[in-house]
Design a protein around this motif. Structure first.
Motif, PDB file in Angstrom:
ATOM      1  N   ASP A   1       0.855  -1.182   0.000  1.00 39.22           N
ATOM      2  CA  ASP A   1       0.000   0.000   0.000  1.00 39.22           C
ATOM      3  C   ASP A   1       0.890   1.230   0.000  1.00 39.22           C
ATOM      4  O   ASP A   1       1.861   1.308   0.770  1.00 39.22           O
ATOM      5  N   LEU A   2       0.571   2.196  -0.857  1.00 37.75           N
ATOM      6  CA  LEU A   2       1.293   3.464  -0.836  1.00 37.75           C
ATOM      7  C   LEU A   2       0.908   4.230   0.422  1.00 37.75           C
ATOM      8  O   LEU A   2      -0.268   4.294   0.793  1.00 37.75           O
TER       9      LEU A   2
ATOM     10  N   LEU B   1      12.516  -1.694  -2.646  1.00 35.50           N
ATOM     11  CA  LEU B   1      13.106  -2.145  -3.900  1.00 35.50           C
ATOM     12  C   LEU B   1      14.395  -2.920  -3.641  1.00 35.50           C
ATOM     13  O   LEU B   1      14.625  -3.991  -4.222  1.00 35.50           O
ATOM     14  N   SER B   2      15.234  -2.408  -2.755  1.00 36.26           N
ATOM     15  CA  SER B   2      16.479  -3.105  -2.436  1.00 36.26           C
ATOM     16  C   SER B   2      16.201  -4.439  -1.750  1.00 36.26           C
ATOM     17  O   SER B   2      16.911  -5.422  -1.978  1.00 36.26           O
TER      18      SER B   2
ATOM     19  N   ALA C   1       6.929   6.180   0.587  1.00 33.20           N
ATOM     20  CA  ALA C   1       7.022   4.934   1.352  1.00 33.20           C
ATOM     21  C   ALA C   1       5.826   4.034   1.080  1.00 33.20           C
ATOM     22  O   ALA C   1       4.786   4.472   0.574  1.00 33.20           O
ATOM     23  N   VAL C   2       5.994   2.756   1.423  1.00 27.62           N
ATOM     24  CA  VAL C   2       4.935   1.773   1.232  1.00 27.62           C
ATOM     25  C   VAL C   2       4.819   0.909   2.490  1.00 27.62           C
ATOM     26  O   VAL C   2       5.764   0.795   3.279  1.00 27.62           O
ATOM     27  N   ARG C   3       3.634   0.329   2.660  1.00 24.50           N
ATOM     28  CA  ARG C   3       3.464  -0.728   3.660  1.00 24.50           C
ATOM     29  C   ARG C   3       3.485  -2.039   2.909  1.00 24.50           C
ATOM     30  O   ARG C   3       2.613  -2.329   2.097  1.00 24.50           O
ATOM     31  N   LEU C   4       4.504  -2.848   3.157  1.00 23.37           N
ATOM     32  CA  LEU C   4       4.722  -4.070   2.398  1.00 23.37           C
ATOM     33  C   LEU C   4       3.846  -5.179   2.953  1.00 23.37           C
ATOM     34  O   LEU C   4       4.066  -5.687   4.051  1.00 23.37           O
TER      35      LEU C   4
ATOM     36  N   PRO D   1       5.673  -4.380   7.298  1.00 25.75           N
ATOM     37  CA  PRO D   1       6.534  -3.267   7.707  1.00 25.75           C
ATOM     38  C   PRO D   1       6.376  -2.070   6.771  1.00 25.75           C
ATOM     39  O   PRO D   1       6.043  -2.228   5.596  1.00 25.75           O
ATOM     40  N   SER D   2       6.604  -0.881   7.300  1.00 22.45           N
ATOM     41  CA  SER D   2       6.611   0.333   6.479  1.00 22.45           C
ATOM     42  C   SER D   2       8.044   0.598   6.035  1.00 22.45           C
ATOM     43  O   SER D   2       8.945   0.699   6.873  1.00 22.45           O
TER      44      SER D   2
END
Length: 244
Positions: free
Chosen positions: A75-76, A114-115, A91-94, A106-107
């Motif tokens: 989620d963005l 990406l890394s 940032a995103v919530r993965l 995690p945020s």
């Protein structure tokens, strides 16, 4: 003009002309060999991968475009300040990755997410396949975003620099779970000093995971760095280049 200098100038001019031709698409070359092509997150890493990854992390739109290729679900998050020197930006919530994450969701900043994908896909899983013949099913972590200063083990220090965690540009990995349920933890299984020639597969996998992280993150700190990191790998983007 002397001959060596003349040859050097001609070579430089030819290289500049070739670079300009590629940049302007006057000459087409495969994206794999084109330094201006976007990062292909699924392609096997090559000598340009680090360059393309670094450029994607620097440019928010390019980062999100690369992240969209990963197949991860996220989620963005809205940009916001969470404290002095702390906050979330791009940032995103993965919600799901190639592995389960524990704790879940995690945020992470886009560069970190990406890394993380590049590390998990192109370093961690190949290492697990080599050492155990099976994939990593889950990654246990100690958190990502936290509004705090750098932790050097001395407790809160007034005026200390903010940690990369303060902007969700860091992620602490504590352990791995293999597909067969076997758990590997940094605290228990990391090969400390005196174990340089270990043949233990768990220790070797952790070494591979640490070394692989150094290819895909700007900064990596592990148990050999100091006592604060005895039980996890600290992975970060945007800070100083370090692999300890």
């Amino acid at each position: 003009m002397n001959r060596p200098l003349g040859l050097a100038l001609c070579l430089a001019a030819a290289m500049a002309a070739a670079a300009w031709a590629v940049f302007t698409d006057a000459v087409e070359i495969p994206d794999r060999w084109n330094p201006w092509a976007p990062l292909d997150v699924q392609a096997p890493p090559d000598w340009l991968t680090g360059h393309k990854l670094a450029r994607a992390r620097r440019e928010p739109a390019r980062c999100l475009a690369a992240l969209a290729q990963t197949g991860m679900r996220y989620d963005l998050l809205p940009d916001r300040t969470t404290g002095t020197g702390c906050g979330l930006e791009n940032a995103v919530r993965l919600r799901s990755a190639g592995v389960r994450l524990s704790p879940a969701a995690p945020s992470l900043s886009c560069p970190m997410a990406l890394s993380f994908f590049m590390w998990e896909r192109h370093a961690l899983q190949p290492a697990a396949g080599q050492r155990f013949g099976q994939p990593v099913a889950a990654v246990d972590h100690l958190g990502s975003h936290a509004c705090r200063n750098v932790n050097r083990g001395e407790g809160a220090t007034p005026g200390a620099a903010r940690s990369r965690h303060a902007t969700a540009d860091a992620f602490d990995v504590a352990g791995l779970t293999l597909a067969d349920g076997r758990r590997i933890t940094v605290a228990r299984d990391w090969p400390h000093a005196g174990a340089a020639d270990t043949d233990d597969a768990t220790a070797l996998l952790l070494r591979d995971a640490h070394a692989g992280a150094c290819r895909y993150f700007d900064g990596v700190l592990g148990p050999d760095y100091n006592a604060v990191h005895r039980d996890h790998f600290h992975l970060e983007t945007g800070g100083y280049s370090m692999c300890r």
